[in-house]
Motif scaffolding. Structure first.
Motif, short mmCIF file in Angstrom:
data_model
loop_
_atom_site.label_atom_id
_atom_site.label_comp_id
_atom_site.label_asym_id
_atom_site.label_seq_id
_atom_site.Cartn_x
_atom_site.Cartn_y
_atom_site.Cartn_z
N SER B 179 94.97 -10.54 110.42
CA SER B 179 94.49 -10.79 109.05
C SER B 179 95.26 -11.90 108.35
O SER B 179 94.75 -12.55 107.45
CB SER B 179 94.63 -9.52 108.20
N ALA B 180 96.53 -12.06 108.72
CA ALA B 180 97.37 -13.03 108.02
C ALA B 180 97.82 -14.15 108.94
O ALA B 180 98.76 -14.88 108.64
CB ALA B 180 98.59 -12.30 107.44
N MET B 181 97.12 -14.30 110.07
CA MET B 181 97.51 -15.34 111.02
C MET B 181 97.31 -16.73 110.40
O MET B 181 96.32 -16.98 109.74
CB MET B 181 96.66 -15.18 112.29
N GLU B 182 98.28 -17.59 110.62
CA GLU B 182 98.19 -18.97 110.12
C GLU B 182 98.36 -19.94 111.28
O GLU B 182 99.07 -19.63 112.24
CB GLU B 182 99.29 -19.21 109.07
N PRO B 183 97.74 -21.12 111.23
CA PRO B 183 96.82 -21.56 110.18
C PRO B 183 95.48 -20.82 110.26
O PRO B 183 95.19 -20.15 111.25
CB PRO B 183 96.64 -23.06 110.46
N ARG B 184 94.69 -20.98 109.24
CA ARG B 184 93.47 -20.19 109.13
C ARG B 184 92.49 -20.49 110.26
O ARG B 184 91.74 -19.60 110.68
CB ARG B 184 92.82 -20.46 107.76
N GLU B 185 92.51 -21.71 110.75
CA GLU B 185 91.62 -22.08 111.85
C GLU B 185 91.99 -21.29 113.11
O GLU B 185 91.11 -20.82 113.85
CB GLU B 185 91.70 -23.59 112.09
N LYS B 186 93.28 -21.10 113.33
CA LYS B 186 93.73 -20.30 114.48
C LYS B 186 93.28 -18.84 114.29
O LYS B 186 92.86 -18.17 115.23
CB LYS B 186 95.26 -20.39 114.57
N ARG B 187 93.37 -18.38 113.03
CA ARG B 187 92.92 -17.02 112.72
C ARG B 187 91.44 -16.87 113.06
O ARG B 187 91.02 -15.90 113.69
CB ARG B 187 93.17 -16.73 111.23
N ARG B 188 90.65 -17.90 112.66
CA ARG B 188 89.21 -17.85 112.91
C ARG B 188 88.92 -17.71 114.41
O ARG B 188 88.13 -16.87 114.84
CB ARG B 188 88.54 -19.12 112.37
N VAL B 189 89.60 -18.52 115.20
CA VAL B 189 89.37 -18.50 116.65
C VAL B 189 89.71 -17.12 117.21
O VAL B 189 88.97 -16.55 118.02
CB VAL B 189 90.21 -19.61 117.33
N GLU B 190 90.82 -16.55 116.76
CA GLU B 190 91.26 -15.26 117.29
C GLU B 190 90.32 -14.14 116.84
O GLU B 190 89.99 -13.24 117.61
CB GLU B 190 92.71 -14.99 116.83
N ILE B 191 89.86 -14.21 115.59
CA ILE B 191 88.91 -13.19 115.11
C ILE B 191 87.63 -13.25 115.95
O ILE B 191 87.10 -12.22 116.38
CB ILE B 191 88.57 -13.40 113.62
N GLU B 192 87.15 -14.46 116.18
CA GLU B 192 85.89 -14.59 116.94
C GLU B 192 86.06 -14.04 118.35
O GLU B 192 85.16 -13.40 118.89
CB GLU B 192 85.43 -16.05 116.95
N ARG B 193 87.24 -14.26 118.93
CA ARG B 193 87.49 -13.72 120.27
C ARG B 193 87.47 -12.18 120.23
O ARG B 193 86.82 -11.53 121.06
CB ARG B 193 88.85 -14.19 120.78
#
Lengths: 361, 361
Positions: B179-193
Motif C-alpha cells: 500500500s505504501a510502496m514507493e515510487p508509485r509506479e513500482k507500487r502499480r506494477v506490484e499491485i497488478e502482479r
C-alpha cells in the motif's frame, strides 16, 4: 462482572489480564525496599489509571499517588485518595479551576516552571479558602519541562514565595531519560549525578532561607538509587506494579504481570500463526511483544488487529488456541482497554474497570 | 454535546478534530474515482469506528462497509448498514454465534482460509434460517492470513461449496504490504502482479464450474490501480476519509483531515516547547507527527502525555497557545479518543462519539 469465576481461557479475546500473584509480589518488592528509608514511595497511577490498584499501593506503604493529568487526579481523589500530585504543568484556565476545586477535597500539589503560571495559580486560589502546594520543576536533562537547576530554580522559587495561596513544597525532578540506561551501574552513576543537582538546588534554596520539605524524583528504573540519596523524600514509580516486556529488561526484579489474551485465528503455513490481537490491544511504540509461557512462538509482526507469530516445528498453536502476549509498553496498552481481568489459579478473580482510562485531559 | 458551537480553541485539550471540509473533499475524491467503474468502493470502518462517517461514505456511493472485528460489524449493523463484511477469520465459537445472529439483520460476509473453520461456520448457521456469505481469503504476500492462490484456493473453495448454509461469494485478497510502496509506479506494477494472482484464481474456480461474483481487494494506497483491474468488483479503502501524516506521503490526493488539538504547557527554553498531548492521544507506532498550519515548529519527541517541539526563532508558541498535531497513524489515534470534534470555519459543528471504539472483540 459476569466474567468473574470464568476460566481464563473462557474469556472473549482480546482481553487484558493481570497475573494477581505476580502483581502482589511486585507491590511487596517495592514496599520492602522503602521500609525504614527516609524516602517514601509516591505511586504513579498513569500506568493503570485504576483506583483499586492505587489503593493497594497505598495499603502497602505508598505515601500518596501522582498523576499525569488533572482528569486522572480527579479520578483518584474521587476514589478517596487524599495526597495527589499532578506531574505536569497546568496552564489552561479551565484546568486550573479544576485543580483548585480538587484542592478542596484532597492535598493537591503541582509542578511549576514558569513565574507567570505561578501567578495564574495564585490568582485562581484567591478567595477559595484553599492552598495549592507547588513544586519547582527542575529540568534534569530529559528535554521536557522544568527550569534549570541552581540559580534559575532559586529565582523561580523566590517569586513563588511572594505569592499568597501557594505553598512552596519543594522540588520535583524527572530523569526519565536515564530510567533504562544500561548497564545498571552506569545508570546508578548518572542518577546520582542528576539527583546531586536537585540536592544542590535544595541546599541553595535553604541557604536563601526557604524551607524545602520535599524533593520528589525517580521512577521504576531508578528507585533503588534515588530512594537511597540523602535529601530525596519521595520516589515516583509506577510501572513496577504491572511491568512490560521492555522495562522488565532494565529492572528484572519486577515481574511482567500484564498480558493480553488472544486467539489464533489462522495457520496459513506451518511456520506462521495469526492472532486476533494487534496494535488496537497491544501498544507498540517501541520494543517487541513477547509470548508468555510458551516455547517455540515468537512475535514477528504486529498489525492493527493481528499479531504474526513465527512457529517452530514443535510448538503448538492450533486455530482457536489461546496465546498470552506480554506488551512492550504498559501505559499505552492499558489505555486501549476497558477493564483488567485479574487472574489467579487460572480463573478470573476480578474484573476492574479502568476508570481513569479517558482522563488524559 | 455542549462542545457544539464553541470556537475550536475553546475546546479542552487534548481533543480529536476533523476538518469537515477536507473530509468531505476526501469522500468526494474517492467517490468520483469509482463513478462508472466495474469495481465499487467498500468503505473500511476500522479507521473511524463511527456510524455517521460510514453513512456518509455510503451516501457518496460506497456499496457497503467492511470491519476488522465482529464487534465493529455489530456497531455498523446496529446503525442501519445492511452490507457488512468482516475482514478477519472468525474462529471462536462465541464469535461465530454472534456472526450468525448478525446475519439475521444484515448481509454478512466473512473470509475463510481453513476448511475446518468453514465447517464450523456451516454448523453454526444450521437451523438458524440464514446463510453466511464467505470469501476464500487469498494470501497475497502480506504474511498474514489466507490460503495460497491457485490450486490451494480452489481446493478450499470446493470444500466450502459442499457445505450447506454457506454461500461462496468469491475471493478476498489483502495486499497491505504494498500500500505504501514507493515510487508509485513500482507500487502499480506490484499491485497488478498481485491482483493478477487473484484474477487467475477466480478464473480457475470458474473453469471448475463455480460462480465467483465477488473479488474484493485493495486499500487506500492501491485504489486507483485495484479499482481499474478487470474482474475486481470491490476495493476496500478506509484511511482516505481522514488520512494521517504517514499515509498522506503515499496518496497525497487525500488531505489530512484529522488532528489532535493540544496546549503548550511549558517553554523551558527558547528552542523548546512542550504540549499536553502525547502518546495517550496520538498513536505513533511508526512515523512522526506533524504540526498543522504553523511554520517553525517541529515535533522532535513524543512521550506519554507530552509532545516536544523544536521552536525556530520566529515561531510563536507561548504557554497556553493551542497547537494542532497531525498524527502519523489514523486507526491507532482514533482508538485513544471518546469522540471526534467536527470543525468548520473555526467552530465545532459536530461532536461524534466513536461508538465502535471498543469493538476490537
Amino acid at each position: 462482572m459476569y466474567q468473574i469465576g470464568l476460566e481464563k481461557d473462557e474469556l472473549d479475546t482480546p482481553a487484558l489480564l493481570i497475573d494477581l500473584d505476580l502483581m502482589e509480589e511486585n507491590i511487596s518488592t517495592m514496599a520492602d525496599f522503602f521500609r525504614g528509608k527516609e524516602a517514601a514511595l509516591r505511586a504513579h497511577t498513569k500506568v493503570h489509571r485504576t483506583p483499586i490498584l492505587a489503593h493497594k499501593q497505598m495499603e502497602a506503604g505508598a505515601k500518596g499517588v501522582c498523576c499525569q493529568k488533572v482528569g486522572e487526579a480527579e479520578v483518584m481523589v474521587a476514589s478517596g485518595i487524599r495526597d495527589v500530585m499532578v506531574t505536569n504543568e497546568i496552564v489552561a484556565p479551565a484546568k486550573i479551576r479544576r485543580l483548585v476545586s480538587l484542592a478542596k477535597h484532597a492535598d493537591i500539589s503541582v509542578p511549576v516552571d514558569d513565574a507567570s503560571n505561578a501567578k495564574a495559580l495564585a490568582r485562581a486560589v484567591k478567595g477559595e479558602g484553599v492552598e495549592l502546594s507547588v513544586l519547582v520543576d527542575i529540568h534534569m536533562g530529559s528535554g521536557r519541562c522544568g527550569v534549570e537547576p541552581g540559580e534559575p530554580a532559586l529565582r523561580l522559587a523566590r517569586s513563588i514565595q511572594e505569592l499568597k495561596g501557594l505553598r512552596l513544597r519543594g522540588l520535583m525532578g524527572f530523569e526519565g531519560h536515564v530510567s533504562a540506561m544500561e548497564p545498571r551501574e552506569k545508570r546508578r552513576v548518572e542518577i546520582e549525578r542528576l539527583e546531586g543537582l536537585l540536592i544542590e538546588t535544595k541546599e541553595l534554596m535553604e541557604r536563601d532561607g526557604m524551607e524545602v520539605p520535599e524533593v520528589s524524583t525517580g521512577s521504576t528504573g531508578t528507585y533503588d538509587v534515588s530512594g537511597r540519596i540523602p535529601g530525596v523524600t519521595e520516589v515516583q514509580a509506577g510501572t513496577y506494579i504491572l511491568m512490560d516486556a521492555n522495562y522488565h529488561q532494565h529492572v528484572p526484579e519486577f515481574g511482567c504481570a500484564l498480558s493480553v489474551l488472544s486467539t489464533v485465528i489462522s495457520r496459513p503455513s506451518s511456520d506462521r500463526a495469526i492472532t486476533d490481537a494487534g496494535r488496537m490491544s497491544i501498544s507498540t511504540p517501541r520494543g517487541t511483544p513477547l509470548v508468555k509461557g510458551m516455547d517455540g512462538l515468537e512475535v514477528v509482526g504486529v498489525h492493527a488487529e493481528n499479531t504474526i507469530l513465527r512457529v517452530e516445528g514443535h510448538a503448538d498453536a492450533a486455530i482457536g488456541d489461546k496465546i498470552e502476549i506480554i506488551p512492550p509498553y504498559l501505559d499505552g496498552t492499558v489505555k486501549l482497554h476497558e477493564r483488567f481481568h485479574g487472574i489467579r489459579n487460572g480463573r478470573v478473580e476480578a474484573a476492574w474497570e479502568i476508570i481513569g482510562r479517558d482522563s488524559s485531559n
